[in-house]
Design an enzyme around this catalytic site. Structure first.
Site, PDB file in Angstrom:
ATOM      1  N   GLU A 293     -14.488  89.881 -14.771  1.00 20.81           N
ATOM      2  CA  GLU A 293     -15.739  90.365 -15.371  1.00 20.81           C
ATOM      3  C   GLU A 293     -15.486  91.545 -16.303  1.00 20.81           C
ATOM      4  O   GLU A 293     -16.062  91.655 -17.379  1.00 20.81           O
ATOM      5  CB  GLU A 293     -16.711  90.776 -14.268  1.00 20.81           C
ATOM      6  CG  GLU A 293     -18.077  91.181 -14.790  1.00 20.81           C
ATOM      7  CD  GLU A 293     -18.976  91.703 -13.685  1.00 20.81           C
ATOM      8  OE1 GLU A 293     -20.166  91.396 -13.706  1.00 20.81           O
ATOM      9  OE2 GLU A 293     -18.483  92.423 -12.808  1.00 20.81           O
TER      10      GLU A 293
ATOM     11  N   CYS B 143     -25.469  97.452 -13.654  1.00 16.35           N
ATOM     12  CA  CYS B 143     -25.659  96.003 -13.804  1.00 16.35           C
ATOM     13  C   CYS B 143     -27.103  95.585 -13.494  1.00 16.35           C
ATOM     14  O   CYS B 143     -27.435  94.408 -13.633  1.00 16.35           O
ATOM     15  CB  CYS B 143     -24.671  95.220 -12.940  1.00 16.35           C
ATOM     16  SG  CYS B 143     -23.117  94.898 -13.798  1.00 16.35           S
TER      17      CYS B 143
ATOM     18  N   HIS C 294     -26.460  89.219 -18.215  1.00 12.27           N
ATOM     19  CA  HIS C 294     -27.066  89.060 -16.900  1.00 12.27           C
ATOM     20  C   HIS C 294     -27.752  90.353 -16.479  1.00 12.27           C
ATOM     21  O   HIS C 294     -27.661  91.379 -17.140  1.00 12.27           O
ATOM     22  CB  HIS C 294     -26.047  88.594 -15.842  1.00 12.27           C
ATOM     23  CG  HIS C 294     -25.066  89.623 -15.385  1.00 12.27           C
ATOM     24  ND1 HIS C 294     -24.292  89.477 -14.247  1.00 12.27           N
ATOM     25  CD2 HIS C 294     -24.714  90.827 -15.894  1.00 12.27           C
ATOM     26  CE1 HIS C 294     -23.517  90.528 -14.097  1.00 12.27           C
ATOM     27  NE2 HIS C 294     -23.743  91.369 -15.073  1.00 12.27           N
TER      28      HIS C 294
ATOM     29  N   ASP D 179     -21.905  80.071 -22.334  1.00 16.23           N
ATOM     30  CA  ASP D 179     -21.401  80.951 -23.393  1.00 16.23           C
ATOM     31  C   ASP D 179     -22.535  81.381 -24.327  1.00 16.23           C
ATOM     32  O   ASP D 179     -23.310  80.548 -24.796  1.00 16.23           O
ATOM     33  CB  ASP D 179     -20.311  80.223 -24.183  1.00 16.23           C
ATOM     34  CG  ASP D 179     -19.616  81.142 -25.181  1.00 16.23           C
ATOM     35  OD1 ASP D 179     -19.412  82.328 -24.862  1.00 16.23           O
ATOM     36  OD2 ASP D 179     -19.300  80.659 -26.278  1.00 16.23           O
ATOM     37  N   HIS D 180     -22.620  82.672 -24.576  1.00 12.98           N
ATOM     38  CA  HIS D 180     -23.677  83.268 -25.406  1.00 12.98           C
ATOM     39  C   HIS D 180     -25.070  83.073 -24.821  1.00 12.98           C
ATOM     40  O   HIS D 180     -26.066  83.058 -25.554  1.00 12.98           O
ATOM     41  CB  HIS D 180     -23.639  82.745 -26.846  1.00 12.98           C
ATOM     42  CG  HIS D 180     -22.495  83.286 -27.639  1.00 12.98           C
ATOM     43  ND1 HIS D 180     -21.189  82.936 -27.401  1.00 12.98           N
ATOM     44  CD2 HIS D 180     -22.458  84.179 -28.652  1.00 12.98           C
ATOM     45  CE1 HIS D 180     -20.406  83.577 -28.252  1.00 12.98           C
ATOM     46  NE2 HIS D 180     -21.149  84.349 -29.014  1.00 12.98           N
TER      47      HIS D 180
ATOM     48  N   HIS E 292     -27.527  93.173 -19.926  1.00  8.02           N
ATOM     49  CA  HIS E 292     -26.301  93.657 -20.560  1.00  8.02           C
ATOM     50  C   HIS E 292     -25.325  92.484 -20.477  1.00  8.02           C
ATOM     51  O   HIS E 292     -25.575  91.518 -19.758  1.00  8.02           O
ATOM     52  CB  HIS E 292     -25.729  94.875 -19.818  1.00  8.02           C
ATOM     53  CG  HIS E 292     -25.260  94.524 -18.449  1.00  8.02           C
ATOM     54  ND1 HIS E 292     -26.122  94.399 -17.390  1.00  8.02           N
ATOM     55  CD2 HIS E 292     -24.030  94.193 -17.982  1.00  8.02           C
ATOM     56  CE1 HIS E 292     -25.436  94.022 -16.319  1.00  8.02           C
ATOM     57  NE2 HIS E 292     -24.173  93.884 -16.648  1.00  8.02           N
TER      58      HIS E 292
ATOM     59  N   HIS F 118     -21.117  90.781 -20.631  1.00  8.09           N
ATOM     60  CA  HIS F 118     -19.684  90.938 -20.380  1.00  8.09           C
ATOM     61  C   HIS F 118     -18.929  89.870 -21.157  1.00  8.09           C
ATOM     62  O   HIS F 118     -19.460  88.786 -21.393  1.00  8.09           O
ATOM     63  CB  HIS F 118     -19.341  90.754 -18.893  1.00  8.09           C
ATOM     64  CG  HIS F 118     -19.990  91.733 -17.993  1.00  8.09           C
ATOM     65  ND1 HIS F 118     -19.489  92.998 -17.775  1.00  8.09           N
ATOM     66  CD2 HIS F 118     -21.101  91.642 -17.231  1.00  8.09           C
ATOM     67  CE1 HIS F 118     -20.265  93.645 -16.916  1.00  8.09           C
ATOM     68  NE2 HIS F 118     -21.266  92.839 -16.566  1.00  8.09           N
TER      69      HIS F 118
HETATM   70 NI    NI Z   1     -22.801  93.240 -15.216  1.00  2.76          NI
END
Ligand code: NI
Length: 139
Positions: A128, A35, A16, A81-82, A41, A43
């Site tokens: 997160e 972020c 995100h 996911d992914h 990037h 998580h």
């Molecule tokens: Ni982040």
């Protein structure tokens, strides 16, 4: 009848970027820090879905957690996911891809299907990072 709260954990990883389009990269950095990095990037998220209900006298369960898991996977994990939360996830379009907003969006996706199983959605918790998590209770 005793009421019990039961929780299913599912995991996903996703990319995100937290930013507001109308702001410069520098202004975004001042609000969102790392972020807001323009090239994304990711998580490794953990999602905890807690439901609430009466313990069924005959079965001894509130509900079968396998069914809760199935719902979460079909409605959320398979979509996120992914993936890139900003670009790929239908229920996050037009929203800032924060964990707070993610928790509200997950709640909205899950509330009816979970009620259809005869239990109540109580909490959506998203971890997160090791140190940060968000809880949403539908308020
Ligand atoms: Ni982040």
């Amino acid at each position: 009848m005793p009421i019990s709260y039961i929780t299913r954990r599912e995991r996903f990883n996703a990319a995100h970027r937290l930013f507001r389009e109308e702001l410069s990269d520098e202004e975004n950095y001042n609000i969102y820090g790392k972020c807001s990095h323009p090239n994304w990037h990711g998580h490794n998220f953990e999602l905890f879905v807690t439901v609430k209900g009466d313990i069924d006298k005959k079965i001894g369960y509130v509900t079968n957690l396998t069914n809760i898991s199935k719902l979460i996977r079909e409605l959320i994990i398979d979509k996120i996911d992914h993936k890139n939360i900003n670009l790929d996830v239908d229920f996050m379009q037009g929203k800032i891809a924060s964990t707070e907003n993610l928790a509200v969006a997950f709640w909205e996706v899950l509330i009816q299907p979970i009620e259809d199983l005869g239990v109540k959605l109580h909490c959506v918790k998203i971890q997160e990072t090791e140190n940060n998590y968000v809880e949403y209770y539908g308020e």
